[in-house]
Design an enzyme around this catalytic site. Structure first.
Site, PDB file in Angstrom:
ATOM      1  N   SER A 138       0.614  -1.063   0.326  1.00 45.33           N
ATOM      2  CA  SER A 138       0.390   0.483   0.315  1.00 45.33           C
ATOM      3  C   SER A 138       0.984   1.111  -0.312  1.00 45.33           C
ATOM      4  CB  SER A 138      -1.156  -0.224   1.333  1.00 45.33           C
ATOM      5  OG  SER A 138      -0.325  -0.122   3.145  1.00 45.33           O
ATOM      6  N   GLY A 167       1.982   1.691   3.379  1.00 45.77           N
ATOM      7  CA  GLY A 167       2.091   2.138   4.407  1.00 45.77           C
ATOM      8  C   GLY A 167       3.095   1.462   5.425  1.00 45.77           C
ATOM      9  N   ASP A 203       2.475  -1.729   7.519  1.00 51.20           N
ATOM     10  CA  ASP A 203       2.691  -2.864   7.954  1.00 51.20           C
ATOM     11  C   ASP A 203       2.434  -4.166   6.398  1.00 51.20           C
ATOM     12  OD1 ASP A 203       1.141  -2.191  10.599  1.00 51.20           O
ATOM     13  OD2 ASP A 203      -0.617  -1.939   9.437  1.00 51.20           O
ATOM     14  N   CYS A 208     -14.310  -3.345  -0.167  1.00 54.16           N
ATOM     15  CA  CYS A 208     -13.649  -4.002  -0.976  1.00 54.16           C
ATOM     16  C   CYS A 208     -13.163  -4.683  -0.862  1.00 54.16           C
ATOM     17  CB  CYS A 208     -13.424  -2.319  -0.437  1.00 54.16           C
ATOM     18  SG  CYS A 208     -11.513  -2.613  -1.460  1.00 54.16           S
ATOM     19  N   CYS A 265      -9.973   5.453   1.699  1.00 54.02           N
ATOM     20  CA  CYS A 265      -8.660   5.489   1.056  1.00 54.02           C
ATOM     21  C   CYS A 265      -8.985   6.499  -0.324  1.00 54.02           C
ATOM     22  CB  CYS A 265      -8.205   4.824   0.879  1.00 54.02           C
ATOM     23  SG  CYS A 265      -9.475   3.615  -0.348  1.00 54.02           S
TER      24      CYS A 265
END
Length: 336
Positions: free
Chosen positions: A8, A10, A12, A89, A181
């Site tokens: 993503s 990010g 994580d 999603c 998002c």
């Protein structure tokens, strides 16, 4: 094993990729471009890939994301419901496309940076329940879950940050996003006003006795349990009902938000119910913890949750997720 990781931008997902690579897996990184607001995430994802020296693929899926996630999100608000776009999603867009990408590239498994656990093809809550994200994954199919690994399910967030720093990952200090998002600044009302201004028709605010006590600014601005934009009152009041048919918002006290029974539609089962009625736990919002309840599978296809203690502010459109001993059994959409 060859694994496709959704990256993503990010911390994580970056640590997820590194962990799997360190374990000796053949890791490919895939980033989905879902909206114009996601350009920064794509750049960060590419930086991570370059740092980890892993293959990086960028897929422009903005058109599909608009149709599959954004439009239904808007439509739900226009029907006076409160949707959870992540719940929709994950099965219908993110993991569908991630698995399709994995198949094209010959990957056996897929992975993301979600905090949850898959064991023997079954979904469980993360070790740290405060960070647990199984709620958002609860409507994945059994077939999807069998091909997923969640390396962070056993980790605390602090441990993930520490690993990112040790590995000098470029986004190690990047703040977690709490936003939807595709909505800049998480201002969903401004987003809805821009996309569907005709839905914001002012109307009456009523108390539970039917007295007009104010004027609302348009139904999409309200959700169950809300205190803002309902005016000042002598005692604390909340939105307890949204009456779309009459364009009204009804407000009441905290006691008016409590209910022991919640009905779910379109329940998707990860574990087939052993009977029409059984004991389990359930949660009706992502930030709560599972509470004891009696689950009834109704003849009309809906599912009824009867909680041992009243639950607060059940909102139509949110997910109701059923658990037993930390395992996700199934999830439906709350109906009022």
């Amino acid at each position: 094993m060859k694994i496709a990781v959704a990256i993503s931008g990010g911390v994580d997902s970056a640590v997820t990729a590194k962990l799997l690579s360190e374990q000796g897996h053949d890791v490919l990184l895939c980033h989905f471009l879902m909206s114009d607001a996601g350009e920064k995430g794509a750049l960060d994802a590419k930086r991570v890939a370059e740092h980890l020296k892993l293959p990086f693929f960028l897929l422009d899926l903005k058109s599909e994301f608009e149709c599959c996630v954004v439009k239904p999100f808007i439509e739900e608000y226009l029907l006076a419901r409160t949707p959870n776009p992540c719940v929709r999603c994950n099965p219908n867009f993110k993991f569908k496309n991630l698995l399709a990408f994995a198949d094209r590239e010959g990957c056996e498994k897929v992975a993301t940076g979600h905090y949850a656990i898959v064991k023997d093809g079954r979904l469980f809550q993360a070790k740290n329940q405060k960070k647990d994200q199984s709620y958002f994954l609860s409507r994945l199919s059994v077939e999807q879950i069998k091909r997923i690994v969640f390396p962070l399910g056993e980790y605390a967030k602090e441990e993930v940050r520490k690993l990112a720093a040790e590995w000098c990952i470029p986004v190690a200090e990047k703040h977690d996003s709490q936003e939807i998002c595709f909505i800049p600044g998480d201002d969903y009302e401004a987003f809805l006003r821009e996309r569907s201004p005709e839905a914001f028709v002012p109307g009456d605010i009523l108390d539970t006795e039917g007295n007009v006590v104010g004027e609302h600014v348009g139904l999409p601005s309200y959700t169950i349990g809300q205190r803002k934009k309902i005016g000042a009152h002598l005692v604390r009041k909340y939105v307890v009902k949204i009456d779309k048919e009459n364009n009204r918002v009804i407000i009441g006290g905290n006691e008016d938000l409590e209910q022991k029974t919640v009905k779910l539609s379109d329940t998707r089962w990860l574990v087939k119910p052993e009977s029409e009625t059984f004991e389990a736990e359930a949660k009706i919002r992502s930030v709560s913890t599972p509470k004891k309840c009696l689950v009834r599978v109704l003849p009309d296809g809906r599912t009824e949750l009867e909680f041992a203690q009243p639950e607060r502010a059940a909102a139509a459109g949110q997910a109701g997720v059923i658990y037993r001993s930390g395992e996700g059994l199934g999830a439906g959409i709350i109906t009022i």
